[in-house]
Design an enzyme around this catalytic site. Structure first.
Site, PDB file in Angstrom:
ATOM      1  N   TYR A 136       0.820  -1.212   0.000  1.00 47.71           N
ATOM      2  CA  TYR A 136       0.000   0.000   0.000  1.00 47.71           C
ATOM      3  C   TYR A 136       0.855   1.264   0.000  1.00 47.71           C
ATOM      4  O   TYR A 136       0.491   2.255  -0.611  1.00 47.71           O
ATOM      5  CB  TYR A 136      -0.882   0.049   1.254  1.00 47.71           C
ATOM      6  CG  TYR A 136      -2.239  -0.575   1.098  1.00 47.71           C
ATOM      7  CD1 TYR A 136      -2.365  -1.928   0.852  1.00 47.71           C
ATOM      8  CD2 TYR A 136      -3.395   0.189   1.215  1.00 47.71           C
ATOM      9  CE1 TYR A 136      -3.611  -2.506   0.737  1.00 47.71           C
ATOM     10  CE2 TYR A 136      -4.648  -0.375   1.100  1.00 47.71           C
ATOM     11  CZ  TYR A 136      -4.751  -1.719   0.859  1.00 47.71           C
ATOM     12  OH  TYR A 136      -5.976  -2.296   0.738  1.00 47.71           O
ATOM     13  N   LYS A 185       2.742 -15.288   3.126  1.00 47.57           N
ATOM     14  CA  LYS A 185       2.988 -16.087   1.924  1.00 47.57           C
ATOM     15  C   LYS A 185       4.484 -16.377   1.913  1.00 47.57           C
ATOM     16  O   LYS A 185       5.218 -16.034   0.986  1.00 47.57           O
ATOM     17  CB  LYS A 185       2.525 -15.286   0.679  1.00 47.57           C
ATOM     18  CG  LYS A 185       2.531 -16.060  -0.607  1.00 47.57           C
ATOM     19  CD  LYS A 185       1.432 -17.102  -0.725  1.00 47.57           C
ATOM     20  CE  LYS A 185       1.605 -17.915  -1.990  1.00 47.57           C
ATOM     21  NZ  LYS A 185       0.679 -19.062  -2.093  1.00 47.57           N
ATOM     22  N   ASP A 217      -3.364 -18.166   0.943  1.00 43.23           N
ATOM     23  CA  ASP A 217      -4.334 -18.884   0.107  1.00 43.23           C
ATOM     24  C   ASP A 217      -5.072 -19.939   0.934  1.00 43.23           C
ATOM     25  O   ASP A 217      -6.298 -20.073   0.856  1.00 43.23           O
ATOM     26  CB  ASP A 217      -3.661 -19.500  -1.139  1.00 43.23           C
ATOM     27  CG  ASP A 217      -2.387 -20.269  -0.827  1.00 43.23           C
ATOM     28  OD1 ASP A 217      -1.886 -20.186   0.311  1.00 43.23           O
ATOM     29  OD2 ASP A 217      -1.885 -20.967  -1.735  1.00 43.23           O
ATOM     30  N   ASP A 241      -6.678  -6.667   4.151  1.00 40.86           N
ATOM     31  CA  ASP A 241      -7.774  -6.007   3.433  1.00 40.86           C
ATOM     32  C   ASP A 241      -8.701  -7.067   2.862  1.00 40.86           C
ATOM     33  O   ASP A 241      -9.928  -7.012   3.029  1.00 40.86           O
ATOM     34  CB  ASP A 241      -7.189  -5.129   2.317  1.00 40.86           C
ATOM     35  CG  ASP A 241      -8.262  -4.421   1.515  1.00 40.86           C
ATOM     36  OD1 ASP A 241      -9.217  -3.914   2.133  1.00 40.86           O
ATOM     37  OD2 ASP A 241      -8.150  -4.388   0.277  1.00 40.86           O
ATOM     38  N   ASP A 245     -12.619  -8.500   4.510  1.00 39.66           N
ATOM     39  CA  ASP A 245     -13.870  -8.462   3.738  1.00 39.66           C
ATOM     40  C   ASP A 245     -14.474  -9.860   3.662  1.00 39.66           C
ATOM     41  O   ASP A 245     -15.679 -10.047   3.784  1.00 39.66           O
ATOM     42  CB  ASP A 245     -13.618  -7.967   2.302  1.00 39.66           C
ATOM     43  CG  ASP A 245     -13.937  -6.480   2.136  1.00 39.66           C
ATOM     44  OD1 ASP A 245     -13.759  -5.726   3.115  1.00 39.66           O
ATOM     45  OD2 ASP A 245     -14.355  -6.073   1.039  1.00 39.66           O
TER      46      ASP A 245
HETATM   47  C1  IPM Z   1     -10.593  -0.784   3.710  1.00 41.52           C
HETATM   48  C2  IPM Z   1     -10.750  -0.218   2.315  1.00 41.52           C
HETATM   49  C3  IPM Z   1      -9.544   0.683   2.026  1.00 41.52           C
HETATM   50  C4  IPM Z   1      -8.315  -0.204   2.036  1.00 41.52           C
HETATM   51  C5  IPM Z   1      -9.662   1.488   0.726  1.00 41.52           C
HETATM   52  C6  IPM Z   1     -10.888   2.366   0.717  1.00 41.52           C
HETATM   53  C7  IPM Z   1      -8.435   2.318   0.467  1.00 41.52           C
HETATM   54  O1  IPM Z   1     -10.883  -1.223   1.391  1.00 41.52           O
HETATM   55  O2  IPM Z   1     -10.573  -0.002   4.672  1.00 41.52           O
HETATM   56  O3  IPM Z   1     -10.515  -2.005   3.846  1.00 41.52           O
HETATM   57  O4  IPM Z   1      -7.964  -0.820   1.034  1.00 41.52           O
HETATM   58  O5  IPM Z   1      -7.689  -0.266   3.096  1.00 41.52           O
HETATM   59 MG    MG Z   2     -11.066  -3.160   2.257  1.00 47.92          MG
END
Ligand code: IPM
Ligand code: MG
Length: 355
Positions: A136, A185, A217, A241, A245
């Protein structure tokens, strides 16, 4: 006590408005709230997604409550002016390196998960995601190559960066089930080799915590196959990240999950931090009263706990949310009919009647 509220774009203002009502209902003595611009809203007004005055406001506060950033209108802007730079800039400028993303099922809502109900019911985990490093924030750019334009990004972690997030994760695991899974990884990446060796070295200071390691993975597969095996997960920025999710989808609704981003700065009341729902700005449903304010309200609970030392109030909010969900007060994202305001009303009513 000072809270900076950055509502941002899309559904950010709607969901943080409900968190604000909850905060006002608690009526904490000596609390002041400031509002600042971030994201596309800030770009339109100040020409930058993270104006200096917003950053100054965050630095002067004990905690930041954040909505969401992102808007279709900014899709063609250069990367450094895109709304996402607001949250990335806040994380790096404020040294918020430890992102805590709890994911646990809500009783009675297991059917929302794409997993079998008994598998969904078993989820109670915390993702500790490193937030200031990795691909990042490494050097990146575009160059010419034989194959045409080439985009490049740099992934790196040094020992100091891994050590501090490992300490955050071990401490978090000590407060939970004392089991930590480090995700990397290391079979391919040098970054991950240093990561793994450093996590193992830090583990010596936490003999009570059971540590294991998983390739990313495999971790992605295990998360859907048997998520109940995880207690605390520690991983880098990019893997975190993605996996956070995924963990939220396993729970059922991304509209229910909150997060805290903490650094080293201590205030009079606790650890300075930024709190935000895991969901994004969802511009497609903005302004329709459809957004679920629960994640924003639960982010406020985390803020009260970590940054303001208000555990009792945090628990009151969390209990109120559990109760309204059990009562069936939820919006279309969870198969219900309540609007954003109605969910907020119900939470406020629970808080008032249980005080
Ligand atoms: C998160 C989001 C952010 C990230 C984006 C909006 C930059 O996906 O907070 O998980 O990738 O960290
Ligand atoms: Mg995210």
């Amino acid at each position: 006590m000072k809270i900076a509220l950055f509502a941002g774009d899309g559904i950010g203002p709607e969901v943080t408005a409900q968190a604000r009502r909850v905060l006002e209902t608690l009526d904490l003595p000596g609390l002041t709230l400031f509002e600042g611009d971030v994201g596309a809203a800030a770009y339109r007004r100040h020409g930058h997604p993270l104006p200096q005055e917003t950053l100054d406001m965050a630095r002067a506060a004990d905690a930041v409550l954040f909505g969401a950033v992102g808007d279709f209108s900014c899709d063609d802007l250069p990367r450094d002016l895109r709304p996402e730079q607001a949250i990335l800039g806040l994380r790096s400028e404020l040294g918020l390196f430890a992102n805590l993303r709890p994911a646990a099922g809500f009783p009675g809502l297991e059917h929302l998960s794409s997993l079998k109900p008994d598998v969904a019911r078993s989820i109670d985990l915390l993702v500790v995601r490193e937030l200031n490093g990795d691909v990042y924030f490494g050097a990146k750019g575009e160059r010419d190559s034989k194959g045409g334009r080439e985009g490049w990004d740099t992934m790196s972690y040094n020992e100091a960066e891994v050590r501090r997030i490992a300490h955050s994760a071990f401490r978090a695991a000590m407060g939970r089930g004392k089991k930590l899974t480090s995700v990397d990884k290391a079979n391919v990446l040098e970054t991950s080799r240093i990561w793994r060796e450093t996590v193992i070295a830090v583990a010596a200071e936490y003999p009570e915590v059971e540590l294991d390691h998983m390739y990313v993975d495999n971790a992605a597969m295990q998360l859907v196959k048997s998520p109940g095996q995880f207690d605390t997960i520690v991983t880098g920025n990019l893997f975190g990240d993605i996996l956070s999710d995924q963990a939220s989808a396993c729970v059922g609704s991304i509209g229910l999950l909150a997060s805290a981003s903490l650094g080293e700065r201590q205030t009079e009341y606790g650890t300075f931090g930024l709190y935000e729902p895991i969901h994004g700005s969802a511009p497609d449903i903005a302004g329709q009263g459809k957004a679920n304010p629960v994640a924003a309200v639960l982010s406020l609970a985390m803020l009260l706990r970590h940054s303001l030392g208000r555990e009792a109030e945090a628990l009151r909010i969390e209990r109120a949310v559990e109760e309204i969900l059990a009562d069936g007060v939820f919006g279309s994202d969870l198969g219900g009919t309540a609007s954003t305001d109605e969910v907020g009303d119900a939470i406020v009513r629970k808080i008032v009647t249980t005080s």
